[in-house]
Design an enzyme around this catalytic site. Structure first.
Site, PDB file in Angstrom:
ATOM      1  CE  LYS A  82       5.147  26.808  24.554  1.00 33.85           C
ATOM      2  NZ  LYS A  82       4.432  27.928  25.190  1.00 33.85           N
ATOM      3  CD  GLU A 139       7.686  34.835  28.593  1.00 31.02           C
ATOM      4  OE1 GLU A 139       6.464  35.023  28.727  1.00 31.02           O
ATOM      5  OE2 GLU A 139       8.177  33.733  28.347  1.00 31.02           O
ATOM      6  CD1 TRP A 181      -2.861  17.847  22.015  1.00 33.01           C
ATOM      7  CD2 TRP A 181      -0.716  18.207  21.572  1.00 33.01           C
ATOM      8  NE1 TRP A 181      -2.332  18.560  23.065  1.00 33.01           N
ATOM      9  CE2 TRP A 181      -1.012  18.790  22.821  1.00 33.01           C
ATOM     10  CE3 TRP A 181       0.596  18.301  21.085  1.00 33.01           C
ATOM     11  CZ2 TRP A 181      -0.056  19.458  23.577  1.00 33.01           C
ATOM     12  CZ3 TRP A 181       1.536  18.975  21.849  1.00 33.01           C
ATOM     13  CH2 TRP A 181       1.209  19.545  23.065  1.00 33.01           C
ATOM     14  CE  LYS A 191       3.351  35.379  28.736  1.00 37.67           C
ATOM     15  NZ  LYS A 191       3.162  34.370  29.704  1.00 37.67           N
ATOM     16  CD  GLU A 213       1.558  34.625  32.847  1.00 39.82           C
ATOM     17  OE1 GLU A 213       2.512  34.322  33.575  1.00 39.82           O
ATOM     18  OE2 GLU A 213       1.484  34.295  31.652  1.00 39.82           O
ATOM     19  NE  ARG A 264      -5.619  20.773  13.503  1.00 43.02           N
ATOM     20  CZ  ARG A 264      -6.600  21.597  13.835  1.00 43.02           C
ATOM     21  NH1 ARG A 264      -6.530  22.865  13.511  1.00 43.02           N
ATOM     22  NH2 ARG A 264      -7.663  21.171  14.465  1.00 43.02           N
ATOM     23  CG  HIS A 309       6.063  48.273  52.716  1.00 38.01           C
ATOM     24  ND1 HIS A 309       6.185  48.748  54.003  1.00 38.01           N
ATOM     25  CD2 HIS A 309       4.788  47.826  52.599  1.00 38.01           C
ATOM     26  CE1 HIS A 309       5.043  48.574  54.646  1.00 38.01           C
ATOM     27  NE2 HIS A 309       4.174  48.016  53.811  1.00 38.01           N
ATOM     28  CB  CYS A 358      -5.281  15.289  16.095  1.00 37.61           C
ATOM     29  SG  CYS A 358      -5.155  14.522  17.712  1.00 37.61           S
ATOM     30  CG  ASN A 404      -9.043  17.269  15.682  1.00 37.40           C
ATOM     31  OD1 ASN A 404      -8.519  17.256  16.801  1.00 37.40           O
ATOM     32  ND2 ASN A 404      -9.429  18.386  15.084  1.00 37.40           N
ATOM     33  N   GLY A 405     -10.361  15.192  18.139  1.00 32.04           N
ATOM     34  CA  GLY A 405     -11.395  15.513  19.122  1.00 32.04           C
ATOM     35  C   GLY A 405     -11.297  14.569  20.310  1.00 32.04           C
TER      36      GLY A 405
HETATM   37  O1  M6R Z   1       6.453  23.951  30.221  1.00 33.35           O
HETATM   38  P1  M6R Z   1       6.383  24.629  31.552  1.00 33.35           P
HETATM   39  O2  M6R Z   1       5.012  25.109  31.880  1.00 33.35           O
HETATM   40  O3  M6R Z   1       6.974  23.821  32.668  1.00 33.35           O
HETATM   41  O4  M6R Z   1       7.306  25.909  31.380  1.00 33.35           O
HETATM   42  C1  M6R Z   1       7.598  26.737  32.464  1.00 33.35           C
HETATM   43  C2  M6R Z   1       8.176  28.039  32.005  1.00 33.35           C
HETATM   44  O5  M6R Z   1       9.394  27.830  31.346  1.00 33.35           O
HETATM   45  C3  M6R Z   1       7.236  28.795  31.080  1.00 33.35           C
HETATM   46  O6  M6R Z   1       5.990  29.005  31.685  1.00 33.35           O
HETATM   47  C4  M6R Z   1       7.821  30.153  30.666  1.00 33.35           C
HETATM   48  O7  M6R Z   1       7.881  30.994  31.780  1.00 33.35           O
HETATM   49  C5  M6R Z   1       6.969  30.725  29.536  1.00 33.35           C
HETATM   50  N1  M6R Z   1       7.809  31.181  28.475  1.00 33.35           N
HETATM   51  C6  M6R Z   1       6.075  31.824  29.968  1.00 33.35           C
HETATM   52  O8  M6R Z   1       5.442  32.496  28.939  1.00 33.35           O
END
Ligand code: M6R
Length: 616
Positions: free
Chosen positions: A611, A496, A74, A493, A489, A27, A512, A2, A98-99
Site C-alpha cells: 500500500k 495492479e 483517524w 488499476k 490511471e 476506520r 505514432h 474514526c 467521529n466527524g
Molecule cells: O501514498 P502515495 O499516494 O504516495 O502512494 C503512491 C503510489 O505508491 C500509489 O498511488 C500506488 O500507485 C497505488 N497502489 C495506486 O493504486
C-alpha cells in the site's frame, strides 16, 4: 473517519470496548482510547499508536467498571499524539467523537473567552467543553441531556458522539449527524458502535440512529429522541451478516467499498472549504492557506507538482486544471525522476507534493530536495500527522478516510477535489475567472457527490462489460488531455489488480506507434469527455476498430457522437468538461475491480504490491 463504541451493562466494560475497537480499527488506527466509569470515577486511558499500544497500557491496569466509551482515531484536527487522542474530558464529562466540527475555531474562541483552557489541538475538545459549560453554568434542570442538546445547537459539521459523566453512572448519551452510529440491544446491557461489525459478537438486534437522533442508554432500557427533543419509539432490526462482511460494510472487498465511498469522500473534502452565503454566492475557504497574507500564491511564476503512481495521475489532472484556470505554467514529474533530475529550480515556484499516505520514500525525497533549494511546500495528503504533513509548510488534507485496499480509488478522486479547489481559488485570486464563471464552477463541484451516487447506481452495466472482457490479453485506454490523465490511471488499476497488460495513450499519439499493437484480442477503451476534441477522438476510435479491436467509449449522458463507431458506450452524468476526471475514472475503477474478481484475484491484496512504498 474514526470508530466510536460504548457499553453499559453488567459486564466489565474495558474488554468489551477493546474488542469493539479491534473491529473498528480499519476506520482509523493512529491512536485509541477508552473512558470507563467505576466507583463514581471516570478512568481515561489513551495512547498514540495502534490499538496494541493501548492494550499493552491497559493490560497492566485494566480499569474496572460496567460503563464506558472507546475510540479509534483517524486524525483530522491535530496530529496523532496521546493528548489529541479521544476520549476528551472536561470536568466530570468524557466524550468520543467521529466527524469534523467545522466551526470549532469560533467555538474555541467563544469558550476561551469564558476562561476554558484547552489541552489538545482537536476539534472534538470544543464539544466536551461546551457540554461541560452548559452543564455547570446553565440552569441545571436539563441535566446532562439538556447540556448535550444545548451544545449540539452550537455545533456545525458532522458528528457521532458518545457522552458519559461521572455524575450519571447509569447512562450513556449518544447522538449522530452525518456520521453513522448504531445501538446494539442485549439483555440488561446496551452497546454502541460506528459500525455494526463491532456489535455482532454481542447482539444481532440493532437500531441504526437516524439523522440528529439522540439516544440515552440505561442498563435496562433505551430512550430515543428526535433532534427537536420529541421522544420516538424505535423497533430494532435483526442483522444476520457474518462479521467479516460487516467490516466491509456488506461489500465483498474493501476496494469496492472504497469505490462506493467516493460520494462521501467528495462531500467531506469539499464541504469544509466550500462556503455558500445566504445570497447564493460561493467562496473557497482554505483555513490552511491564506492567499491574502502570502503573496507566493499570486506571484509565483510556475507551479511544480511531484508524486508517484496514482497520486502522479492526480497531479497530471491538476496540471490541466491549474493551467486552464490560472494560466500559470505547471510542471509535473514523478518523484523518483524528479529527485535525480538536474532540475532547473526557482525558489519562487509553488511546489506541490501529492501523496495518499504521506510516507512514500521517493515523494518525501523529492520534497526534501525542493525544501533544500528554498521552496515552500504545499502537501496534499490523506494522512494527518504523516511525515509529509509534518514536514510541509502547508497541508491540504483529503478527507477520504483510511484507504485499506492497495489500489487507490477514493484517495485519488479526493486529491482531484483539492487540486480543483486550489486551481479555482488561485484562478480567481489572479483574476483569470469571472465572478459568474466562479459561481458556476463551484455549483458544479457541489453537485459532484450526487452525480457520483447516480453513476455508481449504473455499476451493473460495467459488471456485464467486465464479464465479456476480463480475459482480454491487451487492454488499451486512450483519451486527450483530462481524458489522457484518466486513461493512465485506468490502465494502472487494471495492471495492479487484474495483472493485464494494459497501457494508456494520448489518443493523438496512436498513429505514432501504438496502433501497431491493435488486433482482435485488444480491448480499446476511449475516454471522451472533452467536447471540443470529439471529432479528433472519433477518428482515433475508427482507427482502432478497423484493426479489429473491441471498443468501449466512456462519455457524457446525452452524447451520441460515438454511437455508430463503437461497440459499446458507457455514459456518465454531465458536469463541466474540466471536472470530468472526478466521474470518468469511476467506471474504470469498477471495470478493474470486476475483472480482478472474475479472474479469481483478491483485489484488496494484489501480488507484489504494498500500500505504501516507504523504501526506494
Ligand atoms: O501514498 P502515495 O499516494 O504516495 O502512494 C503512491 C503510489 O505508491 C500509489 O498511488 C500506488 O500507485 C497505488 N497502489 C495506486 O493504486
Amino acid at each position: 473517519m474514526c470508530g466510536i463504541t460504548g457499553y453499559i451493562g453488567f459486564q466489565e466494560a474495558a474488554p468489551i470496548l477493546l474488542g469493539a475497537l479491534k473491529k473498528l480499527e480499519y476506520r482509523g488506527y493512529d491512536s485509541a482510547g477508552v473512558a470507563v466509569l467505576g466507583r463514581g470515577q471516570l478512568k481515561v486511558s489513551k495512547a498514540k499508536g495502534d490499538l496494541s499500544v493501548l492494550e499493552e497500557r491497559l493490560g497492566r491496569e485494566m480499569p474496572e467498571g460496567t460503563l464506558g466509551i472507546g475510540h479509534t482515531r483517524w486524525a483530522t484536527h491535530g496530529e496523532p499524539s496521546d493528548v489529541n487522542s479521544h476520549p476528551h474530558v472536561a470536568g466530570r464529562i468524557a466524550v468520543v467523537h467521529n466527524g469534523i466540527i467545522e466551526n470549532y475555531r469560533r467555538l474555541k474562541e467563544w469558550l476561551e473567552a469564558r476562561n476554558v483552557v484547552f489541552l489538545s489541538d482537536t476539534d472534538t475538545e470544543v464539544i466536551v467543553h461546551l457540554i461541560n459549560y452548559h452543564y455547570t453554568n446553565v440552569s441545571g434542570d436539563g441535566g446532562l441531556f439538556g447540556a448535550v442538546r444545548e451544545a449540539l445547537l452550537q455545533l456545525e459539521g458532522s458528528y457521532a458522539l458518545a457522552v458519559v459523566s461521572a455524575d450519571f453512572p447509569d447512562r450513556i448519551i449518544a447522538v449522530r449527524k452525518d456520521s453513522p452510529l448504531i445501538v446494539g440491544l442485549g439483555k440488561g446491557e446496551y452497546f454502541l458502535a460506528s459500525d455494526v461489525s463491532a456489535l455482532l459478537a454481542h447482539t444481532r438486534e440493532v437500531c441504526y440512529l437516524e439523522e440528529q437522533e439522540i439516544t440515552v442508554l440505561y442498563r435496562d432500557h433505551a430512550d430515543f429522541f428526535t433532534g427537536e427533543g420529541e421522544r420516538v419509539i424505535r423497533t430494532p432490526v435483526h442483522v444476520d451478516w457474518d462479521t467479516e462482511a460487516a467490516e466491509k460494510g456488506g461489500f465483498e472487498h474493501f476496494m469496492l467499498k472504497e469505490i462506493h465511498e467516493q460520494p462521501r469522500a467528495f462531500t467531506d473534502t469539499l464541504r469544509p472549504r466550500l462556503k455558500r452565503s445566504g445570497t447564493g454566492d460561493y467562496a473557497i475557504d482554505f483555513e490552511e492557506i491564506s492567499f491574502d497574507e502570502d503573496e507566493t500564491w499570486t506571484t509565483a511564476p510556475r507551479i511544480v507538482i511531484t508524486a508517484c503512481g496514482t497520486a502522479w495521475h492526480a497531479a497530471m489532472v491538476g496540471k490541466y486544471a491549474l493551467e486552464h484556470f490560472t494560466r500559470i505554467p505547471v510542471e509535473v514529474d514523478v518523484a523518483s525522476e524528479y529527485r535525480y533530475r538536474n532540475v532547473v529550480f526557482n525558489p519562487k515556484d509553488i511546489f506541490i507534493v501529492v501523496s495518499q499516505s504521506g510516507e512514500t520514500a521517493d515523494t518525501l525525497a523529492a520534497m526534501r530536495f525542493a525544501r533544500k533549494e528554498g521552496a515552500r511546500i504545499l502537501a496534499i495528503t490523506n494522512v494527518v500527522g504523516s511525515t509529509l504533513a509534518r514536514e510541509a509548510d502547508l497541508v491540504l488534507h483529503t478527507w477520504a478516510g483510511p484507504e485499506i485496499a492497495v489500489a487507490s480509488t477514493k484517495a485519488f478522486t479526493s486529491q482531484l477535489i483539492c487540486l480543483y479547489l486550489l486551481a479555482l481559488k488561485l484562478g480567481r485570486a489572479r483574476s483569470r475567472i469571472s465572478g459568474n464563471d466562479y459561481r458556476r464552477y463551484l455549483a458544479s463541484l457541489e453537485a459532484i457527490p450526487a452525480q457520483a451516487e447516480e453513476l455508481l447506481a449504473r455499476k451493473e452495466a460495467i459488471q456485464r462489460f467486465a464479464s465479456r472482457h476480463f480475459n482480454k490479453s491487451k487492454v488499451f485506454f486512450m483519451g486527450r488531455q483530462f481524458d489522457y490523465a484518466v486513461s493512465l490511471e485506468s490502465a494502472l488499476k487494471l495492471k495492479e489488480i487484474n495483472y493485464t497488460h494494459s497501457e494508456a495513450f494520448a489518443a493523438g499519439e496512436l498513429k505514432h506507434g501504438p496502433i501497431a499493437l491493435m488486433d482482435r484480442d485488444t480491448l480499446a477503451v476511449t475516454i471522451a469527455t472533452q467536447t471540443r476534441l470529439f471529432d479528433k477522438t472519433a477518428s482515433n476510435i475508427q482507427e482502432v476498430r478497423s484493426r479489429g479491436a473491441s471498443s468501449l467509449v466512456i462519455t457524457w449522458d446525452g452524447e451520441h457522437s460515438f454511437d455508430t463507431i463503437t461497440d459499446e458506450v458507457f455514459r456518465i452524468p454531465k458536469t463541466e468538461d474540466t471536472f470530468s476526471p472526478l466521474l470518468s475514472v469511476i467506471p474504470a475503477q469498477l471495470f478493474a475491480y470486476y475483472c480482478s474478481v472474475l479472474r479469481g484475484n483478491n483485489p484488496d491484496k494484489p501480488r507484489n504490491l504494498a500500500k505504501s512504498v516507504t523504501v526506494e
